[in-house]
Design an enzyme around this catalytic site. Structure first.
Site, PDB file in Angstrom:
ATOM      1  CB  VAL A  93      -0.903  -0.007   1.260  1.00  0.00           C
ATOM      2  CG1 VAL A  93      -1.610   1.332   1.448  1.00  0.00           C
ATOM      3  CG2 VAL A  93      -1.930  -1.118   1.152  1.00  0.00           C
ATOM      4  N   GLY A  98      -0.626   0.985  -7.363  1.00  0.00           N
ATOM      5  CA  GLY A  98      -2.034   0.731  -7.680  1.00  0.00           C
ATOM      6  C   GLY A  98      -2.687  -0.341  -6.839  1.00  0.00           C
ATOM      7  CG  ASP A 143      -4.078   4.786  -9.776  1.00  0.00           C
ATOM      8  OD1 ASP A 143      -3.694   5.559 -10.685  1.00  0.00           O
ATOM      9  OD2 ASP A 143      -3.644   4.842  -8.617  1.00  0.00           O
TER      10      ASP A 143
HETATM   11  C1  MEV Z   1      -2.007   7.951  -8.108  1.00  0.00           C
HETATM   12  O1  MEV Z   1      -1.561   6.667  -8.452  1.00  0.00           O
HETATM   13  C2  MEV Z   1      -2.093   8.830  -9.307  1.00  0.00           C
HETATM   14  C3  MEV Z   1      -2.550  10.266  -9.075  1.00  0.00           C
HETATM   15  O2  MEV Z   1      -2.480  10.921 -10.338  1.00  0.00           O
HETATM   16  C4  MEV Z   1      -3.947  10.344  -8.524  1.00  0.00           C
HETATM   17  C5  MEV Z   1      -5.011   9.914  -9.532  1.00  0.00           C
HETATM   18  O3  MEV Z   1      -4.750   9.867 -10.738  1.00  0.00           O
HETATM   19  O4  MEV Z   1      -6.124   9.653  -9.066  1.00  0.00           O
HETATM   20  C6  MEV Z   1      -1.623  10.999  -8.113  1.00  0.00           C
END
Ligand code: MEV
Length: 301
Positions: A93, A98, A143
């Site tokens: 985590v 992801g 994600d």
């Molecule tokens: C998180 O893995 C990616 C971010 O761009 C957040 C999102 O896209 O929801 C930071």
């Protein structure tokens, strides 16, 4: 491995892969494009019959111990009674790989299989977003979309919903270096939001960089792509989501001859991805320095 398998005694099992964002994190929340790949690590959800209320029987997710969002995520997808949920994940985590997106998609797939049907891509994306919101507040949807779709994906959050474009990406010599620290996506996304509009030019520059690098991704032009990774990292640092530990790993990868390196995911910890002409050499150097490092393959779409 099939995404869904059925076992004895009415058990069903579903898998979904994790992801790495190659370019464009954070900017993607505000409608700019991003590119991500599904990776060959992920999360399996098993559902089995139990008496009484549905509940999590076991959750082997590194770093998720005692996370109250887990029960809420499960409750959002499985019937209130009669379902025991076992979760196993190879995605720690908060490392940008992801874990919640993979959990979201594996849960949706398993819940559909429990009803004797298969969740299609649309359902994984629609229902998976409910789970992602529980974990991340206002996620872009990237994600869990890449987790549901597999392969490599360009993603943009349009006014009428997400636009997913499957990409042909050349084989990339990627090395993942782990800071060993977790970043909280919801907190980091909120922090960037609080810095707007001052960070808007940097967010727009990230979006423009992603578009400019699409040809290099397709052809595998590693020097161009590497410079793009490092420039993306500089912009992520400018919007305040990098850390000294991330910067140290980026500098280390570059000093070891990487074409480029950047954080991947929300930042605040998590992993750094480096493009290196000889990935094994970087893996060896990282291990000598005591940095957890590994290579990843693309989970097919
Ligand atoms: C998180 O893995 C990616 C971010 O761009 C957040 C999102 O896209 O929801 C930071």
């Amino acid at each position: 491995m099939d995404a869904v398998t059925r076992g004895p005694g009415g058990r069903v099992q579903a898998f979904a892969p994790g992801k790495l964002i190659l370019l464009g994190e954070h900017a993607v929340v505000y409608g700019h494009p991003a590119v991500a790949i599904a990776v060959d690590r992920g999360t399996t959800v098993e559902l089995s019959p139990v008496d009484g209320p549905s509940r999590v029987l076991r959750a082997d997710i590194p770093g998720a111990e005692g996370d109250p969002r887990l029960a809420a995520a499960v409750a959002s997808q499985v019937p209130a009674r009669g379902v025991g949920v076992t979760i196993r994940s190879t995605l720690p985590v908060g490392r940008g790989m992801g874990s919640s997106g993979a959990l979201a998609v594996a849960l949706v797939r398993a819940a559909a299989a429990w009803q004797g049907r298969q969740a299609d891509l649309d359902e994984c994306i629609q229902r998976g977003f409910q789970v992602e919101r529980i974990f991340h507040g206002t996620p872009s949807g990237l994600d869990h979309s890449v987790s549901a779709r597999g392969g490599a994906l360009a993603y943009r959050r349009g006014p009428d919903g997400p636009v997913l474009s499957p990409l042909q990406v050349a084989a990339l010599p990627l090395v993942v270096l782990d800071t060993g620290l977790a970043g909280d996506t919801a907190t980091l996304v909120a922090a960037v939001r609080a810095r707007r509009p001052a960070v808007d030019p940097a967010l727009a520059a990230i979006g423009a960089l992603v578009t400019a690098l699409l040809p290099a991704l397709a052809t595998g032009d590693l020097p161009t792509l590497g410079r793009g990774f490092t420039e993306n990292q500089r912009l992520l640092q400018a919007i305040g989501v990098s850390t000294p530990e991330i910067e140290a790993l980026v500098a280390f990868a570059l000093a070891q001859g990487a074409h480029g390196a950047k954080l991947a995911g929300a930042g605040g910890g998590g992993v750094v991805i480096a493009l290196h002409p000889e990935p094994d050499a970087l893996l060896r150097a990282a291990r000598e320095r005591g940095v957890p490092a590994f290579s990843v393959g693309v989970w097919p779409g």
